[in-house]
Write an enzyme that holds these catalytic residues in place. Structure first.
Site, PDB file in Angstrom:
ATOM      1  N   THR A   1      88.675   2.963 -55.867  1.00  0.00           N
ATOM      2  CA  THR A   1      89.559   2.974 -57.037  1.00  0.00           C
ATOM      3  C   THR A   1      90.003   4.394 -57.374  1.00  0.00           C
ATOM      4  O   THR A   1      91.012   4.574 -58.052  1.00  0.00           O
ATOM      5  CB  THR A   1      88.842   2.390 -58.267  1.00  0.00           C
TER       6      THR A   1
ATOM      7  N   GLU B   1      85.780  22.099 -51.534  1.00  0.00           N
ATOM      8  CA  GLU B   1      85.388  21.181 -50.447  1.00  0.00           C
ATOM      9  C   GLU B   1      86.635  20.727 -49.678  1.00  0.00           C
ATOM     10  O   GLU B   1      86.624  20.645 -48.447  1.00  0.00           O
ATOM     11  CB  GLU B   1      84.598  19.983 -50.998  1.00  0.00           C
TER      12      GLU B   1
ATOM     13  N   ASP C   1      82.615  12.971 -57.214  1.00  0.00           N
ATOM     14  CA  ASP C   1      81.311  13.549 -56.891  1.00  0.00           C
ATOM     15  C   ASP C   1      81.028  14.817 -57.690  1.00  0.00           C
ATOM     16  O   ASP C   1      79.949  14.987 -58.256  1.00  0.00           O
ATOM     17  CB  ASP C   1      81.220  13.867 -55.393  1.00  0.00           C
TER      18      ASP C   1
ATOM     19  N   LEU D   1      75.003  10.206 -50.702  1.00  0.00           N
ATOM     20  CA  LEU D   1      74.543  10.582 -52.046  1.00  0.00           C
ATOM     21  C   LEU D   1      75.157  11.906 -52.473  1.00  0.00           C
ATOM     22  O   LEU D   1      74.736  12.527 -53.445  1.00  0.00           O
ATOM     23  CB  LEU D   1      73.014  10.681 -52.106  1.00  0.00           C
TER      24      LEU D   1
HETATM   25  P1  ADP Z   1      76.970  13.672 -48.173  1.00  0.00           P
HETATM   26  O1  ADP Z   1      77.770  14.507 -49.108  1.00  0.00           O
HETATM   27  O2  ADP Z   1      77.252  12.206 -48.297  1.00  0.00           O
HETATM   28  O3  ADP Z   1      75.495  13.915 -48.234  1.00  0.00           O
HETATM   29  P2  ADP Z   1      78.476  15.144 -46.236  1.00  0.00           P
HETATM   30  O4  ADP Z   1      78.695  14.931 -44.790  1.00  0.00           O
HETATM   31  O5  ADP Z   1      79.655  15.172 -47.133  1.00  0.00           O
HETATM   32  O6  ADP Z   1      77.428  14.040 -46.688  1.00  0.00           O
HETATM   33  O7  ADP Z   1      77.712  16.525 -46.453  1.00  0.00           O
HETATM   34  C1  ADP Z   1      76.573  16.830 -45.707  1.00  0.00           C
HETATM   35  C2  ADP Z   1      76.620  18.284 -45.266  1.00  0.00           C
HETATM   36  O8  ADP Z   1      76.357  19.147 -46.389  1.00  0.00           O
HETATM   37  C3  ADP Z   1      75.557  18.613 -44.252  1.00  0.00           C
HETATM   38  O9  ADP Z   1      76.001  18.336 -42.945  1.00  0.00           O
HETATM   39  C4  ADP Z   1      75.357  20.112 -44.484  1.00  0.00           C
HETATM   40  O10 ADP Z   1      76.362  20.870 -43.865  1.00  0.00           O
HETATM   41  C5  ADP Z   1      75.538  20.234 -45.974  1.00  0.00           C
HETATM   42  N1  ADP Z   1      74.227  20.095 -46.656  1.00  0.00           N
HETATM   43  C6  ADP Z   1      73.825  19.083 -47.444  1.00  0.00           C
HETATM   44  N2  ADP Z   1      72.591  19.261 -47.921  1.00  0.00           N
HETATM   45  C7  ADP Z   1      72.149  20.428 -47.408  1.00  0.00           C
HETATM   46  C8  ADP Z   1      70.934  21.182 -47.511  1.00  0.00           C
HETATM   47  N3  ADP Z   1      69.900  20.729 -48.234  1.00  0.00           N
HETATM   48  N4  ADP Z   1      70.858  22.358 -46.852  1.00  0.00           N
HETATM   49  C9  ADP Z   1      71.900  22.806 -46.098  1.00  0.00           C
HETATM   50  N5  ADP Z   1      73.071  22.154 -45.964  1.00  0.00           N
HETATM   51  C10 ADP Z   1      73.211  20.976 -46.593  1.00  0.00           C
HETATM   52 MG    MG Z   2      79.915  14.643 -49.125  1.00  0.00          MG
END
Ligand code: ADP
Ligand code: MG
Length: 383
Positions: free
Chosen positions: A34, A157, A169, A122
């Site tokens: 949405t 982002e 988000d 998440l």
């Molecule tokens: P989501 O936002 O659903 O968790 P995304 O693919 O959008 O998935 O984002 C995940 C990416 O964010 C990871 O591949 C990494 O690059 C970065 N990221 C997320 N959490 C961490 C963390 N704790 N430490 C380092 N990088 C992180």
């Molecule tokens: Mg994400």
């Protein structure tokens, strides 16, 4: 304690006491697909979070360390380049946005880590970006208001990490509140809170551990289909700018003017927007059964009319509903994989977890990660 780890690592690396910030992950209870139709969503910030330890420097160097990946990364404020390591882009993107806005900062030292599962839906990425934007705003006294922080983090982002995400988000990351969900109007950015207290309920996420490769192309196709629906409906009423403006009767009265698939896509979106508004009334009345019913209707719409579910998500959601422990269940996120979200009484959580683990294991021969969440506040300083 996660936060203690992050703090200790910071002190070891930089020999000073940092500012500590908690930046949460998020769920979306109802209101899927949405956002880009400028309608309503109903997310909440959760207890899984990224913790930041951070302090300003006197030079232009930014020194980052990721506890979870055990990797460091250094850059200069005025020399930003996309990194193949990927994770630094979510942080550099924030500095990039500050630069573009003409806000000058010096360098900083930063250690971060937490317990939001990566890439599970998440929104660990928004937690990182919005968490850093919030932290920099504080340590450099930039005076940026909350909504501007949200927009800045979203743009960072979009532009630096190259992810075409909506605003939900980052919005809930900054504006989330303990024991309350946030209804966001994705056109006006008006928002309101509704209670979903932590004393009796939990949000349980069941990870299918699949990501079907259709996700990106089908997402873009859904957006185009909705736009095409709007274009047709606009011819009969020029006031219509998005599906948000279309009453269900108007859609039905022009059914014959629309392609059958486009009609179903539009119907889902219009009904989903109504479900979000009605779900908020349910929460005000504490009518969780009705709320749960709407979650399942949302799932059915996503499965049959919007067609973004997949067998694994359908299985997870349907099994949950056969069990007596669940108030409501549906797929969460863009679709074609990721998690289902389940609303469960706290007293039933253990039973449900072992039930769904067994069922999924039997069907797909793998044990799915299950995350049990409470609704917590948005990004904040931890004293
Ligand atoms: P989501 O936002 O659903 O968790 P995304 O693919 O959008 O998935 O984002 C995940 C990416 O964010 C990871 O591949 C990494 O690059 C970065 N990221 C997320 N959490 C961490 C963390 N704790 N430490 C380092 N990088 C992180
Ligand atoms: Mg994400």
């Amino acid at each position: 304690m996660l936060i203690e780890n992050v703090r200790k690592k910071f002190i070891k690396l930089f020999k000073e006491e940092p500012l500590l910030v908690r930046s949460p992950g998020r769920v979306n209870l109802i209101g899927e697909h949405t956002d880009y139709n400028l309608g309503f969503v109903l997310p909440a910030a959760i207890d899984n979070a990224i913790y930041y330890a951070i302090s300003p420097r006197n030079d232009n160097n930014c020194k980052l360390y990721s506890v979870d990946l055990d990797e460091d990364f250094n850059f200069e404020v005025d020399d930003l380049k996309y990194s193949e390591k990927r994770w630094p882009n979510y942080l550099m993107g924030v500095v990039d946005q500050l630069n573009k806005t003409g806000i000058r900062i010096s360098g900083f030292n930063c250690v971060f880590g937490g317990d939001i599962p990566l890439g599970a839906g998440l929104s660990s990425s928004a937690a990182i970006g919005a968490g850093l934007a919030f932290s920099l705003n504080h340590i450099f006294n930039l005076g940026i208001d909350k909504l501007s922080l949200v927009k800045l983090a979203q743009k960072s982002e979009n532009e630096f990490a190259g992810v075409n995400c909506g605003i939900m988000d980052q919005f809930v990351n900054i504006f989330g509140a303990e024991g309350r969900v946030l209804k966001i109007d994705c056109r006006s950015f008006e928002y309101e809170y509704h209670p979903l207290a932590n004393d009796e309920l939990r949000i349980v996420l069941c990870n299918t551990m699949v990501t079907h490769s259709l996700a990106d192309s089908e997402y873009n196709r859904r957006r185009a289909q909705c736009e095409s629906g709007v274009q047709t409906l606009q011819q009969y009423n020029p006031e219509i700018k998005s599906l948000r403006d279309v009453p269900l009767e108007h859609l039905f009265s022009h059914k014959s003017n629309l392609d059958e698939t486009i009609f179903r896509r539009c119907k889902y979106v219009i009904e989903e927007n109504e479900r979000v508004t009605n779900a908020c009334s349910d929460l005000e009345k504490k009518d969780f059964d009705s709320f749960g019913q709407r979650m399942y209707e949302s799932h059915r719409g996503l499965r049959d009319e919007y067609e973004v579910s997949c067998p694994e998500l359908d299985f997870m959601a349907e099994e949950a509903l056969y069990s007596d422990e669940v108030i409501g269940a549906r797929m969460m996120g863009g679709g074609f994989g990721g998690c289902t979200i389940n609303l469960v009484y706290e007293s039933n959580v253990k039973k449900f977890k072992s039930f769904i683990e067994k069922a999924y294991k039997k069907k797909y021969n793998k044990k799915p990660p299950v995350y049990i969440c409470r609704i917590e506040g948005g990004t904040q300083i931890i004293s």
